[in-house]
Design an enzyme around this catalytic site. Sequence first.
Site, PDB file in Angstrom:
ATOM      1  CB  SER A 125      48.486  -0.765  45.268  1.00 19.15           C
ATOM      2  OG  SER A 125      47.807  -1.992  45.343  1.00 19.15           O
ATOM      3  CE1 TYR A 150      51.536  -1.517  50.268  1.00 19.72           C
ATOM      4  CE2 TYR A 150      49.445  -2.612  49.822  1.00 19.72           C
ATOM      5  CZ  TYR A 150      50.637  -2.084  49.379  1.00 19.72           C
ATOM      6  OH  TYR A 150      50.932  -2.111  48.038  1.00 19.72           O
ATOM      7  CE  LYS A 154      52.021   1.622  48.157  1.00 19.32           C
ATOM      8  NZ  LYS A 154      53.320   2.286  47.909  1.00 19.32           N
TER       9      LYS A 154
HETATM   10  C1  UD1 Z   1      48.211  -8.665  47.956  1.00 17.87           C
HETATM   11  C2  UD1 Z   1      47.704  -7.640  48.923  1.00 17.87           C
HETATM   12  C3  UD1 Z   1      47.629  -6.314  48.214  1.00 17.87           C
HETATM   13  C4  UD1 Z   1      48.998  -5.929  47.706  1.00 17.87           C
HETATM   14  C5  UD1 Z   1      49.554  -7.033  46.814  1.00 17.87           C
HETATM   15  C6  UD1 Z   1      50.997  -6.744  46.503  1.00 17.87           C
HETATM   16  C7  UD1 Z   1      46.312  -8.869  50.527  1.00 17.87           C
HETATM   17  C8  UD1 Z   1      44.919  -9.135  50.998  1.00 17.87           C
HETATM   18  N1  UD1 Z   1      46.416  -8.058  49.453  1.00 17.87           N
HETATM   19  O1  UD1 Z   1      47.301  -8.739  46.858  1.00 17.87           O
HETATM   20  O2  UD1 Z   1      47.156  -5.313  49.094  1.00 17.87           O
HETATM   21  O3  UD1 Z   1      48.928  -4.722  46.972  1.00 17.87           O
HETATM   22  O4  UD1 Z   1      49.492  -8.282  47.496  1.00 17.87           O
HETATM   23  O5  UD1 Z   1      51.503  -7.701  45.631  1.00 17.87           O
HETATM   24  O6  UD1 Z   1      47.257  -9.379  51.081  1.00 17.87           O
HETATM   25  N2  UD1 Z   1      46.635 -17.006  47.311  1.00 17.87           N
HETATM   26  C9  UD1 Z   1      46.495 -18.327  47.654  1.00 17.87           C
HETATM   27  N3  UD1 Z   1      47.471 -18.922  48.401  1.00 17.87           N
HETATM   28  C10 UD1 Z   1      48.590 -18.237  48.823  1.00 17.87           C
HETATM   29  C11 UD1 Z   1      48.728 -16.870  48.451  1.00 17.87           C
HETATM   30  C12 UD1 Z   1      47.726 -16.284  47.713  1.00 17.87           C
HETATM   31  O7  UD1 Z   1      45.501 -18.978  47.306  1.00 17.87           O
HETATM   32  O8  UD1 Z   1      49.419 -18.826  49.515  1.00 17.87           O
HETATM   33  C13 UD1 Z   1      45.593 -16.366  46.479  1.00 17.87           C
HETATM   34  C14 UD1 Z   1      44.906 -15.196  47.157  1.00 17.87           C
HETATM   35  O9  UD1 Z   1      43.802 -15.621  47.876  1.00 17.87           O
HETATM   36  C15 UD1 Z   1      44.555 -14.319  45.959  1.00 17.87           C
HETATM   37  C16 UD1 Z   1      45.638 -14.615  44.932  1.00 17.87           C
HETATM   38  O10 UD1 Z   1      46.228 -15.850  45.341  1.00 17.87           O
HETATM   39  O11 UD1 Z   1      43.353 -14.748  45.417  1.00 17.87           O
HETATM   40  C17 UD1 Z   1      46.702 -13.559  44.893  1.00 17.87           C
HETATM   41  O12 UD1 Z   1      47.186 -13.317  46.204  1.00 17.87           O
HETATM   42  P1  UD1 Z   1      48.427 -12.359  46.486  1.00 17.87           P
HETATM   43  O13 UD1 Z   1      49.574 -12.743  45.647  1.00 17.87           O
HETATM   44  O14 UD1 Z   1      48.630 -12.342  47.973  1.00 17.87           O
HETATM   45  O15 UD1 Z   1      47.942 -10.937  45.976  1.00 17.87           O
HETATM   46  P2  UD1 Z   1      46.657 -10.074  46.384  1.00 17.87           P
HETATM   47  O16 UD1 Z   1      45.919 -10.682  47.499  1.00 17.87           O
HETATM   48  O17 UD1 Z   1      45.896  -9.797  45.139  1.00 17.87           O
END
Ligand code: UD1
Length: 338
Positions: A125, A150, A154
């Site tokens: 990842s 997690y 990795k």
């Molecule tokens: C997350 C994990 C990462 C993992 C990946 C797998 C965390 C901090 N990181 O990545 O370790 O490898 O998933 O797919 O959990 N967001 C919102 N509202 C929501 C959900 C997300 O605003 O309800 C935003 C988050 O702040 C982020 C973006 O959307 O900026 C993407 O979030 P997400 O899909 O959870 O992925 P990552 O955080 O990049």
Amino acid sequence: MKILVTGGLGFIGSHTVVELQNKGYEVVIIDNCSNSSPDVIKGICEITGKDLVFEKFDLREKDKVQEFFKRHNDIEGVIHFAASKAVGESVEKPLLYYENNLSTLVYILQQLADKASASFIFSSSCTVYGQADELPITENAPVKTAESPYGNTKQIGEEIIRDTCKVHPALKAIALRYFNPIGAHPSAEIGELPIGVPQNLIPFITQTAIGLREQLSVFGDDYPTSDGTCIRDYIHVVDLAKAHVVALQRLLEGKNASNYEVFNVGTGTGSSVLEVIQSFEKVSKEKLNYKIVERREGDITAAYADTTKANNELGWKAKSSLDDSLTSAWKWEQKVRS
Ligand code: UD1
């Protein structure tokens, strides 16, 4: 040629099985169905029209792993997806994550290490980079201290493979560092099926639009980015699945530059959370109910891949746009709820 796909009923695993079968590989899946269902096999077969072998067991059972490789001594490649992946849960249950994600990796490598030849692809990842100092992120960017158990699994997983390859030259391995996989197969026969409340952005968006969730929370709009929301590199799961097939082919054909290699797998383009919402509203023609809330702890500001190495050495490039990915995610959500 027979390929083992562990976790082959999961989100990325199932899409990779389809791409392997499309290229003529014979697929054997091991999955414990802890976060997936045997029904996924129907979806895969619907798309490819091909049979596969499925064995349901837990890779933590070392005896079963040994016995499996004795029965299937003609397996030429392994793509290892099976792992736990919820960041929050890993903080609560670190030992479960170290056991699930690392003991299973060791048991499989023990079976491959002394073979006359073996090819191994590992699901890693972009989380290993943390908040990188430079964007886009190349494979040479330093690995930062992991933010969660997690993420640590990795990093340690990559180290275990690297150290093993050093002393077992007949073992060839590639770690693929995924950015943010999204979307579903365009047929909507397979896709992402999060259990409970989705933690990731895209399933939360599609579940909100379909009426399962009331509102999407956008975690922070005060980041130092153009619109204040975080930036990620969202890659269509079918493009990601294809990257696994070309990486495996590279090893099987002996085209690898060394017997342990690492590749970023992303699109090379960063999109903000608000850009994702805009794109979703455009392709779905739905108005999304969302509000800006506090930042989520542990989120990094921006991450997107430099994909030059994968483009040049694997001859692979992501083809789908963000609109394409969200179109497929929406089609899948509608099908699942219909
Ligand atoms: C997350 C994990 C990462 C993992 C990946 C797998 C965390 C901090 N990181 O990545 O370790 O490898 O998933 O797919 O959990 N967001 C919102 N509202 C929501 C959900 C997300 O605003 O309800 C935003 C988050 O702040 C982020 C973006 O959307 O900026 C993407 O979030 P997400 O899909 O959870 O992925 P990552 O955080 O990049």
